[in-house]
Motif scaffolding. Sequence first.
Motif, short mmCIF file in Angstrom:
data_model
loop_
_atom_site.label_atom_id
_atom_site.label_comp_id
_atom_site.label_asym_id
_atom_site.label_seq_id
_atom_site.Cartn_x
_atom_site.Cartn_y
_atom_site.Cartn_z
N LEU A 93 0.84 -1.20 0.00
CA LEU A 93 0.00 0.00 0.00
C LEU A 93 0.87 1.25 0.00
O LEU A 93 0.64 2.22 -0.73
N LYS A 94 1.91 1.21 0.82
CA LYS A 94 2.84 2.33 0.93
C LYS A 94 3.50 2.63 -0.42
O LYS A 94 3.51 3.77 -0.87
N ASP A 95 4.01 1.58 -1.03
CA ASP A 95 4.68 1.74 -2.33
C ASP A 95 3.71 2.29 -3.37
O ASP A 95 4.03 3.22 -4.11
N ALA A 96 2.52 1.69 -3.41
CA ALA A 96 1.55 2.08 -4.43
C ALA A 96 1.15 3.54 -4.25
O ALA A 96 1.08 4.31 -5.22
N ALA A 97 0.93 3.95 -3.00
CA ALA A 97 0.50 5.33 -2.74
C ALA A 97 1.59 6.31 -3.15
O ALA A 97 1.33 7.33 -3.80
N THR A 98 2.82 5.99 -2.79
CA THR A 98 3.92 6.89 -3.12
C THR A 98 4.12 6.97 -4.63
O THR A 98 4.29 8.06 -5.19
N ARG A 99 4.05 5.81 -5.29
CA ARG A 99 4.24 5.80 -6.73
C ARG A 99 3.15 6.62 -7.43
O ARG A 99 3.44 7.44 -8.29
N PHE A 100 1.92 6.40 -7.04
CA PHE A 100 0.79 7.11 -7.64
C PHE A 100 0.95 8.63 -7.50
O PHE A 100 0.86 9.37 -8.48
N LEU A 101 1.22 9.08 -6.30
CA LEU A 101 1.26 10.53 -6.08
C LEU A 101 2.51 11.18 -6.68
O LEU A 101 2.46 12.32 -7.14
N THR A 102 3.62 10.46 -6.67
CA THR A 102 4.83 11.02 -7.29
C THR A 102 4.57 11.26 -8.78
O THR A 102 4.99 12.27 -9.34
N LYS A 103 3.88 10.31 -9.40
CA LYS A 103 3.63 10.42 -10.83
C LYS A 103 2.55 11.46 -11.11
O LYS A 103 2.71 12.34 -11.96
N GLU A 104 1.45 11.38 -10.40
CA GLU A 104 0.27 12.17 -10.76
C GLU A 104 0.28 13.58 -10.15
O GLU A 104 -0.45 14.44 -10.60
N CYS A 105 1.02 13.75 -9.09
CA CYS A 105 0.89 15.03 -8.40
C CYS A 105 2.26 15.58 -7.94
O CYS A 105 2.51 15.75 -6.75
#
Lengths: 376, 399
Positions: free
Chosen positions: A12-24
């Motif tokens: 969950l941690k990895d996915a959240a960080t990856r998503f926000l780094t890319k999208e925001c």
Amino acid sequence: MNLDFTSEHEMLKDAATRFLTKECPYARVKELEESQDGYSPELWQKTAELGWLGLLFPEEYGGYAGQFVDMVIIQEAIGRAVYPSPFFSTILQCGLTILEGGTEDQKKDLLPQIAEGSLIMALAQYEEDGSYYPQDINLKAEAQGDDYILSGTKLFVMDANVAHKLIVAAKTDNEEVTLFLVDANDPNVAISKMPTIGKDNNCEVIFNDVKVPKANIIGSPGNGKETLEKMNAKAAVAKAAEIVGGCKACIDITAEYAKQREQYGKPIGGFQVIQHYMANMLLEYDTTYNYLYRVACMIDEGEDFARDASALKACANEVYKFISERAAQIHGGIGTTREGDIGLFYRKAKSCEYMCGDTDFHYEEVFARLLEQGPM
Amino acid sequence: MDYKLTEEQQALKKEFEDFFREEMKDAPPAYQKNALEAMYGDDDGWQFHKSMQKKLAEKGWFTMAWPKEYGGREAPIIEQLIFSEVHAYYRAPGIDGFGVGMFAPTLMQFANEEQKERLLPPIARGEVNYCQAWSEPNAGSDLAALTTTAIKEGDHYVVNGQKVWTTGAHRADRMFLLARTDPSQKRSSGLSVFNVNMSIPGIEVRPIHYMDGTHLYNEIFFSDVIIPEHDRIGPEHEGWKSTRATMNFERSSVGSYASAKRSLEELLEYVKTTKRGGRLLYENPMVRQKLAKLYIDIERGRDLAYRVAWNQGKGNFLVSATGASESKVFGTELFQRLANFATEIMGLHGQLGSSKWAPLDGVMSDAYQWSLGMNIAAGSSEIQRNIIAWVGVGLPRFK
Ligand SMILES: Cc1cc2nc3c(=O)[nH]c(=O)nc-3n(C[C@H](O)[C@H](O)[C@H](O)COP(=O)(O)OP(=O)(O)OC[C@H]3O[C@@H](n4cnc5c(N)ncnc54)[C@H](O)[C@@H]3O)c2cc1C
């Protein structure tokens, strides 16, 4: 006792960080801050698709029955990214209010809509005097047949400008606090954004004799104070998680900068003054981080966590201001600009401080409980 | 992730609590304040420590987490933590921190079989007390600058030089000594570690007094002291490596938060029952805020200390090196804040030592003085911050 994350937590941690780094990325954050809506509907939909919006809700209300630790992991990532969205107002403030105090029908109706991303909500609690205490709520709700008539002003209503529905805390004739579900588009509701340090969606909301049917009372009349307090204790922990995430970003960004920026022929990170600033920043961060996860576990383990929620929020408030201020100082001139990123955190530290109760408010909550219960 | 104790662990905790509550009823009055000062400070205190040490050894409590081969029972780290917390909360003696906490783990890692068999059992049985002979007048923070020499002659070493700040040297049976075995090498090269019997000829211990007059630490003078070669621990000239490990054993500090909690409890009781200017102290908003802040720091400090111990328990020493320094500096500075707050809240009475007029038997005026030393001992707060910046933040270290 087991202080390690599960592999699900790690994912969950990895996915959240990856998503926000890319999208925001931070440039996008600043764009969104300048926009009237202060968030991106497109990103909001993607956030819904990740399942974050329904994370805390039981499955029968369209949620995923996640643990509070999961929410803390997500809030940390949001804090690191400074992701602007109505997540906190809709999920933590309003979602938890409905979950803690709403009727079965309200939960069945509203929570699935929140979870799928189609319903944005805002909590109208604070008023002209800026008090955090539910007993200071004065907005009038007068009974009239099957309706109540609301009149008065609410301030610092986060995301009211983009919300579909509001939860409004008002005082009924018998002086009790009652929560009402109000349509944000009601013609007698006037919403305008307030200019804040955080460049966020803090709003003034004026109620000009707004008619609300009795059926729109959240839960039952008079349970507003208790519901708000229950919600706020959890929301404060989630806000502290956002703060902890912001602190981590400050430390990482600043450590990188201090290793690269050279003056007098060497990296400024080699100067002992800078090293001790950063040692203090890490020290404050690590103590707060570990406390955060213990309190989150207390929630999941069904312990009485109200005192520690307050202690954690007070602590996080102070730590974010301290770390973001030092971080900006270590950046020198660039730390003071809109173009640089580190100033973002210095401003957010201020807006986070006020959410769910400021430091003095929570010190008082902590002490009152210490007096009652002792420190063990 | 969870913080739950099993039923057995809860029962164990209760057993510890019952034991110390009962045993500490017989403690000399100095133990009301501070276990270390009470234990080294006078003969009564020392006798009480030694009898407690025997009892704890019989129960196997301070060796719980030791490997089975050395007489421990490899208890999970959490059980050792619970014990340390209860022990510290009751301000109890009975554990030789130098022997049990520092030298024994060093021996397990670096000594040869003969030495382990000879030196570990007396520590586990609570029969010996150690002191730590590292610091010198011109080698404090910069320990590697030390100049005391141990020169090899045949099957023994001859030691000359001076140590300082040696806590408990006037009580200890043995010391672990760091000395220069190769004077041609500089700094951290050419040093060796020795196990030394305090009663052998040529060792002179002279008191230094703490600011309140307590006899806690000492100077030690060595003139032609002869140490047999079999008491050198680890390879010759390579003592720095094991010494750095010993330092890390010194810096895990769960107990300090438990004793701070005890003080907070006492302070709360004090402000609930003491009137000034016609009102109870706790009604004063400044007092309320100070105590709330202390509570917060105790809680988060303890959580950090747990994390450090947890990582050490998993053998994750890289992560825990930063954490150990953090926990040490946070704990000792918190103790100092606590003592300052408390003596401020107490007003004029805050300055009193043992006296019928002293609030809480003078524990806080003692803490005000004592906390200063804690920020220096075992690596000063500045040195801990250097380590945090280098290891934790990854900032460059210039020579
Ligand atoms: C109560 C007490 C008990 C002790 N017990 C023992 C014991 O049992 N055995 C033993 O061997 N020793 C013991 N010590 C000694 C202790 O380890 C030393 O006092 C400590 O390492 C500091 O050394 P110093 O006193 O020479 O101060 P110095 O090293 O001279 O330091 C003076 C000041 O300079 C600062 N400083 C030094 N170097 C740096 C640097 N690189 N960066 C920034 N600041 C720096 C220090 O932080 C301090 O503020 C004890 C000390 C105390 C106070």
